[in-house]
Design a protein around this motif. Structure first.
Motif: not given
Length: 305
Positions: A18-19, A23, A39, A42, A44, A57-58
């Protein structure tokens, strides 16, 4: 959000970091594989528009367990995360992705008297990779216990901290650290240097043992494999005299075989071949030396190999 959740039942779930750098690289890979999604802010979870897939997204550190437990079908994360999560035997590795390359290393202060990893046995180690560090130093502990008849209690102490660990030695919290190192610049800036490498890692594509849609997993794997190949190769085209074709094709053998096409001038042919992008300049030099003409390089956006 409710609409998205209601549309998950018939979709393959794909875990994406997710980041961070994993990512960004993962998104570029999805784009190259024509996996189109939008997406919402906010959220996921994102629904893929042209395939029955939902992206989840994790945190990169959690994806291995989600895949192993069957909560998502496949995912992208670092090999180190899979080993640290102790699920390597519960997932299937599909592809090494060529990004996120790092080394998990034992680092100590440059000014320390510790010169080799054996000098850390019985001392204090700080790390975010508690499982891998424990495994590594347990083996060293046993080896030195046998070799030096040390007492059972003289065991290397592994302490877990989340996030940055490079300040631990300077703060007196540890004699050494275990952490991922990419270029080593951050460690050198903190006055540290490596004395051992535990393992090397990179991002991989992997799945659980029983994905909900195996044929779709195969399709995604094939697409991503094509994107990776396109990043490594270019298409080289050139004209060469027929008498020199054998010599030329030794220089450009291609992945399977080169494509050779006749020209209107019967003494010459056109040759097309995939070659490694990193080697293309040297290959062009060699072709020119044996008389090749009109040497052209074409970028490959995607392919199947």
């Amino acid at each position: 959000m409710a609409d998205i959740m209601n549309n998950l039942s018939d979709r393959l779930l794909f875990g994406i970091p997710k980041k961070g750098r994993l990512h960004e690289h993962s998104l570029a890979l999805l784009n190259g594989a024509d996996i189109n999604f939008y997406r919402h802010n906010r959220l996921d979870i994102a629904l893929v528009q042209n395939l029955p897939i939902a992206l989840v997204f994790l945190p990169a550190a959690d994806i291995a367990k989600y895949v192993a437990d069957g909560n998502v079908d496949l995912g992208i994360t670092g090999q180190d995360m899979i080993l640290e999560s102790q699920v390597d035997d519960r997932v299937v590795h599909l592809l090494e992705l060529g990004f996120g390359k790092c080394k998990l290393q034992v680092q100590v202060p440059i000014k320390s008297t510790i010169q080799k990893v054996e000098d850390l046995v019985g001392k204090r180690i700080v790390t975010s990779y508690e499982v891998l560090a424990n495994d590594y130093f347990e083996k060293l502990d046993k080896k030195h216990l046998n070799e030096n008849q040390r007492k059972e209690g003289e065991k290397t102490k592994i302490e877990f901290v989340s996030g940055s660990v490079e300040a631990a030695c300077a703060l007196g919290l540890a004699d050494g650290i275990v952490d991922l190192v990419e270029s080593g610049e951050t460690m050198r800036a903190a006055g540290l240097h490596a004395i051992a490498t535990i393992n090397s890692t990179q991002a991989i594509l992997f799945r659980n043992k029983n994905p909900s849609n195996p044929s779709l997993v195969s399709k995604i794997t094939s697409r991503i494999k094509g994107v990776i190949a396109a990043q490594k190769y270019v298409l080289l085209s050139y004209n060469i005299h027929r008498n020199t074709v054998s010599e030329a094709t030794k220089i450009t053998p291609g992945r399977q075989a080169p494509t050779i096409s006749p020209l209107e001038n019967n003494d010459w042919v056109e040759v097309q071949s995939m070659v490694c992008k990193d080697d293309v300049a040297e290959i062009m030099d060699k072709l020119e030396e044996i008389g090749a003409k009109d040497i052209l390089v074409f970028k490959i956006d995607n392919c199947r190999v």
